[in-house]
Scaffold this active site. Structure first.
Site, PDB file in Angstrom:
ATOM      1  N   LYS A 236       0.847  -1.212   0.000  1.00  0.00           N
ATOM      2  CA  LYS A 236       0.000   0.000   0.000  1.00  0.00           C
ATOM      3  C   LYS A 236       0.871   1.246   0.000  1.00  0.00           C
ATOM      4  O   LYS A 236       2.026   1.222   0.436  1.00  0.00           O
ATOM      5  CB  LYS A 236      -0.949   0.018   1.205  1.00  0.00           C
ATOM      6  CG  LYS A 236      -0.278   0.119   2.587  1.00  0.00           C
ATOM      7  CD  LYS A 236      -0.118   1.515   3.144  1.00  0.00           C
ATOM      8  CE  LYS A 236       0.833   1.529   4.287  1.00  0.00           C
ATOM      9  NZ  LYS A 236       1.404   2.457   4.973  1.00  0.00           N
TER      10      LYS A 236
ATOM     11  N   ALA B 102       9.365  -0.217   5.436  1.00  0.00           N
ATOM     12  CA  ALA B 102       9.481   0.731   4.339  1.00  0.00           C
ATOM     13  C   ALA B 102       8.281   1.668   4.229  1.00  0.00           C
ATOM     14  O   ALA B 102       8.258   2.550   3.386  1.00  0.00           O
ATOM     15  CB  ALA B 102       9.637  -0.039   3.026  1.00  0.00           C
ATOM     16  N   GLY B 103       7.251   1.460   5.060  1.00  0.00           N
ATOM     17  CA  GLY B 103       6.032   2.271   4.938  1.00  0.00           C
ATOM     18  C   GLY B 103       5.121   1.757   3.841  1.00  0.00           C
ATOM     19  O   GLY B 103       4.218   2.454   3.381  1.00  0.00           O
ATOM     20  N   LEU B 104       5.345   0.494   3.400  1.00  0.00           N
ATOM     21  CA  LEU B 104       4.546  -0.098   2.313  1.00  0.00           C
ATOM     22  C   LEU B 104       3.638  -1.214   2.808  1.00  0.00           C
ATOM     23  O   LEU B 104       3.010  -1.918   2.018  1.00  0.00           O
ATOM     24  CB  LEU B 104       5.487  -0.648   1.234  1.00  0.00           C
ATOM     25  CG  LEU B 104       6.299   0.383   0.454  1.00  0.00           C
ATOM     26  CD1 LEU B 104       7.415  -0.276  -0.334  1.00  0.00           C
ATOM     27  CD2 LEU B 104       5.390   1.185  -0.489  1.00  0.00           C
ATOM     28  N   ALA B 105       3.581  -1.420   4.125  1.00  0.00           N
ATOM     29  CA  ALA B 105       2.748  -2.454   4.745  1.00  0.00           C
ATOM     30  C   ALA B 105       3.081  -3.857   4.225  1.00  0.00           C
ATOM     31  O   ALA B 105       2.181  -4.686   4.036  1.00  0.00           O
ATOM     32  CB  ALA B 105       1.254  -2.148   4.569  1.00  0.00           C
ATOM     33  N   GLY B 106       4.359  -4.125   4.013  1.00  0.00           N
ATOM     34  CA  GLY B 106       4.778  -5.443   3.517  1.00  0.00           C
ATOM     35  C   GLY B 106       4.467  -6.559   4.503  1.00  0.00           C
ATOM     36  O   GLY B 106       4.031  -7.643   4.101  1.00  0.00           O
ATOM     37  N   GLY B 107       4.669  -6.320   5.791  1.00  0.00           N
ATOM     38  CA  GLY B 107       4.347  -7.330   6.802  1.00  0.00           C
ATOM     39  C   GLY B 107       2.850  -7.575   6.861  1.00  0.00           C
ATOM     40  O   GLY B 107       2.390  -8.726   6.925  1.00  0.00           O
ATOM     41  N   SER B 108       2.078  -6.499   6.812  1.00  0.00           N
ATOM     42  CA  SER B 108       0.616  -6.642   6.855  1.00  0.00           C
ATOM     43  C   SER B 108       0.109  -7.373   5.618  1.00  0.00           C
ATOM     44  O   SER B 108      -0.867  -8.128   5.692  1.00  0.00           O
ATOM     45  CB  SER B 108      -0.057  -5.268   6.934  1.00  0.00           C
ATOM     46  OG  SER B 108       0.318  -4.623   8.116  1.00  0.00           O
TER      47      SER B 108
ATOM     48  N   ASP C  93      -2.586  -1.549   9.811  1.00  0.00           N
ATOM     49  CA  ASP C  93      -2.610  -1.612   8.342  1.00  0.00           C
ATOM     50  C   ASP C  93      -3.292  -2.867   7.801  1.00  0.00           C
ATOM     51  O   ASP C  93      -3.524  -2.991   6.603  1.00  0.00           O
ATOM     52  CB  ASP C  93      -1.167  -1.608   7.795  1.00  0.00           C
ATOM     53  CG  ASP C  93      -0.552  -0.225   7.822  1.00  0.00           C
ATOM     54  OD1 ASP C  93      -1.303   0.764   7.753  1.00  0.00           O
ATOM     55  OD2 ASP C  93       0.687  -0.142   7.922  1.00  0.00           O
TER      56      ASP C  93
HETATM   57  O1  C5P Z   1      -0.655  -1.554  14.416  1.00  0.00           O
HETATM   58  P1  C5P Z   1       0.794  -1.700  14.064  1.00  0.00           P
HETATM   59  O2  C5P Z   1       1.426  -2.881  14.727  1.00  0.00           O
HETATM   60  O3  C5P Z   1       1.070  -1.633  12.610  1.00  0.00           O
HETATM   61  O4  C5P Z   1       1.500  -0.394  14.687  1.00  0.00           O
HETATM   62  C1  C5P Z   1       2.842  -0.406  15.073  1.00  0.00           C
HETATM   63  C2  C5P Z   1       3.061   0.713  16.082  1.00  0.00           C
HETATM   64  O5  C5P Z   1       2.962   1.996  15.424  1.00  0.00           O
HETATM   65  C3  C5P Z   1       2.066   0.784  17.207  1.00  0.00           C
HETATM   66  O6  C5P Z   1       2.438  -0.046  18.268  1.00  0.00           O
HETATM   67  C4  C5P Z   1       2.130   2.255  17.594  1.00  0.00           C
HETATM   68  O7  C5P Z   1       3.285   2.494  18.397  1.00  0.00           O
HETATM   69  C5  C5P Z   1       2.363   2.955  16.271  1.00  0.00           C
HETATM   70  N1  C5P Z   1       1.102   3.435  15.664  1.00  0.00           N
HETATM   71  C6  C5P Z   1       0.493   4.550  16.209  1.00  0.00           C
HETATM   72  N2  C5P Z   1      -0.682   5.006  15.642  1.00  0.00           N
HETATM   73  C7  C5P Z   1      -1.210   4.412  14.558  1.00  0.00           C
HETATM   74  C8  C5P Z   1      -0.582   3.273  13.981  1.00  0.00           C
HETATM   75  C9  C5P Z   1       0.584   2.814  14.557  1.00  0.00           C
HETATM   76  O8  C5P Z   1       0.969   5.139  17.194  1.00  0.00           O
HETATM   77  N3  C5P Z   1      -2.346   4.894  14.027  1.00  0.00           N
END
Ligand code: C5P
Length: 345
Positions: free
Chosen positions: A13, A111-117, A150
């Protein structure tokens, strides 16, 4: 006994806009973002067999992109394994399952591309396709949200507004009619990785330091950019919407990383319509008029680097570059095979 083999494709993404609107009590941040799925996919092959003991085995295909696949986590904490366990705890299978997953990694990581998700979403899709009593899409999206902000988008794809943690989604119909739908160049500095929690912390620290009041932060620093851009997109006015694209993280990431400023300057000079960072970075996206223009611009960029950098090869951090289009799908199953397997029970 029967084994099921399933091939799932899962897209990366891009956040065309990213607004940070404030902090939340659950430790997350309230965000508003315009998200699109792009034609850069991880491919995952799931082989699912009934067995004596439950087992998840994840491996990496040699066809993976060589520059970042080596860091891919294969352990039990991997989002693929977590997604499988969560799915089965919610919708159990009558017998234990051995699940083998072969991942062809093409989406850069951290990378900000949501590869893990993307990989986690692929696992939810595969498990739901395998299940005899599948969950409906809303139930699957609710499970996805438990695994990460994500994840729901990775499951559903398309062009959407994400609010709350980025996981409450509203679809924008994708119109590929005139004016011509733009294409994107994805540019990831190969040796740079930024963790999302670090980026949010850096943003909070900077917001405190530069004295943004809670009220200003709640409004976001780019006032209503996402909704403004979305309204224009609904009318097919891409060229105007592009001007509202941007990312609040750039204020804290760009001062640390001159190379990202250089990427923007280089692609603007080559004719890109807009160049911004996606998610918490460090990947940049450039908007260009067509896929062909994207390929041509990538070649022009490489040629310019060859001329500028032939004397500084060792210092130079190469970019991984991809020419992509916006696509309608999220993670999807594109092949299923049921076959008789040797009974190893
Ligand atoms: O949900 P995810 O595991 O992708 O998020 C990783 C970390 O990024 C969260 O634990 C949080 O510290 C931060 N995050 C946030 N606000 C968001 C998304 C992510 O603070 N809307």
């Amino acid at each position: 006994m029967t084994g099921t083999t399933m091939k799932v494709s899962s897209p990366a993404k891009v956040n065309l806009t990213f607004e940070i609107l404030g902090t939340r009590e659950d430790g997350y941040h309230e965000v508003r973002t315009l998200l699109c799925a792009i034609s850069l996919f991880d491919e995952l092959v799931f082989t699912i067999t009934e067995a004596r003991e439950p087992e998840i085995v994840i491996s990496l295909s040699p066809d993976s992109h060589e520059s970042f696949a080596k860091d891919f986590p294969l352990g039990t904490d991997n989002l693929i394994a977590r997604a499988i366990r969560l799915y089965l705890s919610h919708n159990p299978h009558k017998k234990p399952l051995k699940i083998e997953v072969m991942v062809t990694k093409r989406i850069p990581m951290q990378a900000g591309l949501a590869g893990g998700s993307a990989d986690g979403a692929a696992a939810l899709r595969a498990m739901n396709d395998f299940a005899t009593n599948s969950l409906d899409e809303d139930e699957l999206l609710a499970l996805a949200a438990k695994l990460g902000a994500d994840m729901p988008f990775s499951l559903s794809g398309g062009l959407k507004i994400g609010s709350s943690r980025g996981d409450v989604l509203e679809s924008l119909p994708l119109t590929t009619e005139a004016p011509r739908f733009p294409a994107l160049i994805i540019a990831k500095p190969r040796h740079l990785a930024i963790s999302t929690p670090w980026a949010f912390k850096a943003y909070d620290a900077a917001a405190d330091k530069i004295g943004l009041s809670e009220k200003t932060r709640d409004k976001g620093l780019t006032d209503d950019a996402t909704l403004y851009a979305a309204d224009l997109l609904l009318e097919g006015r891409w060229e105007e919407a592009i001007k509202a694209f941007g990312n609040d993280f750039e204020q804290v990431i760009f001062p640390e990383y001159q190379e990202l400023k250089d990427i923007r300057a280089d692609f603007v000079a080559l004719g890109a319509r807009a160049v911004n960072m996606t998610g918490s970075g460090p990947t940049m996206y450039a908007i260009v008029d067509s896929l062909q223009a994207a390929h041509e611009m990538i070649e022009a960029y490489k040629e310019k680097q060859r001329i500028d950098c032939h004397a500084c090869v060792n210092k130079f951090d190469p970019l991984d570059l991809f020419a992509v289009e916006i696509i309608e799908s999220g993670a999807f199953v594109n092949a299923i095979k049921n076959e008789l397997k040797q009974d190893d029970c």
